[in-house]
Design a protein around this motif. Structure first.
Motif, PDB file in Angstrom:
ATOM      1  N   VAL A  38      -6.622  -3.531   2.574  1.00  0.00           N
ATOM      2  CA  VAL A  38      -7.713  -3.548   1.610  1.00  0.00           C
ATOM      3  C   VAL A  38      -9.015  -3.104   2.270  1.00  0.00           C
ATOM      4  O   VAL A  38      -9.199  -3.227   3.480  1.00  0.00           O
ATOM      5  CB  VAL A  38      -7.916  -4.950   0.975  1.00  0.00           C
ATOM      6  CG1 VAL A  38      -6.644  -5.458   0.326  1.00  0.00           C
ATOM      7  CG2 VAL A  38      -8.442  -5.946   1.985  1.00  0.00           C
ATOM      8  N   THR A  96       3.374  -1.723 -11.423  1.00  0.00           N
ATOM      9  CA  THR A  96       2.406  -1.917 -10.348  1.00  0.00           C
ATOM     10  C   THR A  96       2.967  -2.871  -9.293  1.00  0.00           C
ATOM     11  O   THR A  96       3.969  -3.553  -9.530  1.00  0.00           O
ATOM     12  CB  THR A  96       1.106  -2.513 -10.905  1.00  0.00           C
ATOM     13  OG1 THR A  96       1.376  -3.847 -11.363  1.00  0.00           O
ATOM     14  CG2 THR A  96       0.564  -1.673 -12.063  1.00  0.00           C
ATOM     15  N   ASP A 100      -7.283  -7.073  -6.166  1.00  0.00           N
ATOM     16  CA  ASP A 100      -5.943  -6.597  -6.512  1.00  0.00           C
ATOM     17  C   ASP A 100      -4.883  -7.490  -5.870  1.00  0.00           C
ATOM     18  O   ASP A 100      -3.861  -7.799  -6.477  1.00  0.00           O
ATOM     19  CB  ASP A 100      -5.753  -5.157  -6.032  1.00  0.00           C
ATOM     20  CG  ASP A 100      -6.722  -4.187  -6.685  1.00  0.00           C
ATOM     21  OD1 ASP A 100      -6.897  -4.278  -7.912  1.00  0.00           O
ATOM     22  OD2 ASP A 100      -7.296  -3.353  -5.967  1.00  0.00           O
ATOM     23  N   ARG A 119      -6.248  -0.973  -1.341  1.00  0.00           N
ATOM     24  CA  ARG A 119      -6.791  -1.595  -2.547  1.00  0.00           C
ATOM     25  C   ARG A 119      -7.932  -2.547  -2.194  1.00  0.00           C
ATOM     26  O   ARG A 119      -8.417  -2.554  -1.078  1.00  0.00           O
ATOM     27  CB  ARG A 119      -5.665  -2.296  -3.313  1.00  0.00           C
ATOM     28  CG  ARG A 119      -4.598  -1.310  -3.810  1.00  0.00           C
ATOM     29  CD  ARG A 119      -3.508  -1.972  -4.644  1.00  0.00           C
ATOM     30  NE  ARG A 119      -2.646  -0.974  -5.259  1.00  0.00           N
ATOM     31  CZ  ARG A 119      -1.518  -0.499  -4.710  1.00  0.00           C
ATOM     32  NH1 ARG A 119      -1.128  -0.946  -3.524  1.00  0.00           N
ATOM     33  NH2 ARG A 119      -0.797   0.409  -5.330  1.00  0.00           N
ATOM     34  N   ASP A 161       0.423   2.845  -7.971  1.00  0.00           N
ATOM     35  CA  ASP A 161       0.209   2.288  -9.306  1.00  0.00           C
ATOM     36  C   ASP A 161       0.776   3.276 -10.324  1.00  0.00           C
ATOM     37  O   ASP A 161       0.459   4.451 -10.307  1.00  0.00           O
ATOM     38  CB  ASP A 161      -1.290   2.079  -9.567  1.00  0.00           C
ATOM     39  CG  ASP A 161      -1.856   0.935  -8.740  1.00  0.00           C
ATOM     40  OD1 ASP A 161      -1.193  -0.111  -8.669  1.00  0.00           O
ATOM     41  OD2 ASP A 161      -2.948   1.105  -8.169  1.00  0.00           O
ATOM     42  N   ARG A 210     -11.586   3.615   1.328  1.00  0.00           N
ATOM     43  CA  ARG A 210     -10.373   3.754   0.518  1.00  0.00           C
ATOM     44  C   ARG A 210     -10.075   5.225   0.249  1.00  0.00           C
ATOM     45  O   ARG A 210      -8.927   5.678   0.367  1.00  0.00           O
ATOM     46  CB  ARG A 210     -10.509   2.989  -0.799  1.00  0.00           C
ATOM     47  CG  ARG A 210     -10.633   1.478  -0.629  1.00  0.00           C
ATOM     48  CD  ARG A 210     -10.409   0.741  -1.935  1.00  0.00           C
ATOM     49  NE  ARG A 210     -11.328   1.134  -2.988  1.00  0.00           N
ATOM     50  CZ  ARG A 210     -12.525   0.589  -3.194  1.00  0.00           C
ATOM     51  NH1 ARG A 210     -12.953  -0.375  -2.384  1.00  0.00           N
ATOM     52  NH2 ARG A 210     -13.303   0.988  -4.182  1.00  0.00           N
ATOM     53  N   HIS A 266       0.815  -1.212   0.000  1.00  0.00           N
ATOM     54  CA  HIS A 266       0.000   0.000   0.000  1.00  0.00           C
ATOM     55  C   HIS A 266       0.853   1.267   0.000  1.00  0.00           C
ATOM     56  O   HIS A 266       0.329   2.368  -0.133  1.00  0.00           O
ATOM     57  CB  HIS A 266      -0.981   0.020   1.182  1.00  0.00           C
ATOM     58  CG  HIS A 266      -0.419  -0.493   2.457  1.00  0.00           C
ATOM     59  ND1 HIS A 266      -0.661  -1.766   2.922  1.00  0.00           N
ATOM     60  CD2 HIS A 266       0.398   0.077   3.355  1.00  0.00           C
ATOM     61  CE1 HIS A 266      -0.037  -1.954   4.058  1.00  0.00           C
ATOM     62  NE2 HIS A 266       0.617  -0.843   4.351  1.00  0.00           N
TER      63      HIS A 266
END
Length: 267
Positions: free
Chosen positions: A189, A165, A219, A215, A161, A196, A157
């Motif tokens: 996540v 990635t 992902d 994410r 991106d 988020r 995290h």
């Protein structure tokens, strides 16, 4: 790469240190933690359980799968029972390379490991696979013809991106490892867009942009493409082979640390 410590903005490593009860944090870190906990009060339990997951996976890979080499990407500030201590409790000859680019982490880590010939701290961006693998300390300690455990625990995290990635990073690393090697990956996540957006906005602002993103579970599943995922699969990390039922409980699951352990081929 900067070696100065900027205490005016929060650091993810120092925020984790605060949640784990450490003393190597500053007002900017504590303010960010307070704002996070106001909205998501289970954050401290999440951080504690993630650290326990890290120790547990290292111990199990060493004791049950015979792994004697570990590379920890995005290492945090030293705390009780660091990776090399867990691994060397199983086998004193275990080798550990810590990788990080936070100047405080580097300074504390090197001071802790000054007398440790089988352990080193490498200054590199965890995304720089060539730099990590070609570092003299990595080449001295890690034999890539033999199985290695590579750890990306609670670090993805922090990887944005972009052209490369987090899934690309895992694939690059996996391609360099011998059969029978392992990758341990976990990531924050949430299946809720509002969570988020809140966390990502807060962390981008608090850390001066040094943040990737919370994410979704899908992902994280991409990170493990092509790997043999060990039981119990990809899970909220406190449920990955727990030692007991006595763990800090999250009262809600608005966000979780999600991940698991993948194996490359067969030994």
């Amino acid at each position: 790469m900067s070696t100065s410590i900027d205490v005016s903005v929060a650091s993810v490593a120092r925020m984790c240190d605060f949640y784990l009860g450490g003393k190597d944090n500053y007002p900017a870190d504590r303010r960010a933690c307070e704002r996070l906990s106001e909205r998501l009060p289970d954050t401290r339990a999440l951080i504690i359980n993630n650290r326990r997951f890290l120790r547990r996976t290292v111990r199990i890979l060493a004791a049950e799968y015979g792994i004697r080499q570990f590379i920890d990407h995005g290492t945090g500030l030293p705390t009780h029972d660091n990776i090399h201590q867990v691994a060397q409790r199983v086998d004193p000859d275990s080798h550990v390379v810590y990788v990080g680019n936070d100047p405080m982490v580097l300074a504390h880590g090197r001071a802790l490991l000054e007398q440790e010939d089988s352990t080193a701290v490498v200054q590199a961006d965890p995304r720089d696979t060539d730099g990590v693998f070609s570092d003299p300390d990595t080449e001295r300690l890690i034999d890539f013809t033999r199985p290695v455990a590579v750890l990306f625990v609670s670090v993805m995290h922090c990887v944005p991106d972009g052209d490369s990635t987090p899934a690309d990073l895992v694939r690059r690393v996996a391609a360099r490892l011998a059969p029978g090697s392992f990758l341990v990956v976990s990531q924050l996540v949430s299946e809720r867009e509002d969570v988020r957006e809140f966390v990502n906005g807060l962390m981008l602002d608090s850390t001066g942009g040094r943040w990737g993103g919370v994410r979704e579970k899908g992902d994280v599943r991409e990170f493990f493409a092509g790997l043999d995922v060990l039981d119990p699969g990809l899970v909220e990390v406190s449920s990955w082979r727990p030692d007991s039922e006595v763990v800090p409980r999250q009262r809600s699951h608005e966000w979780i640390e999600y991940g698991g352990v993948g194996r490359i081929g067969s030994a």
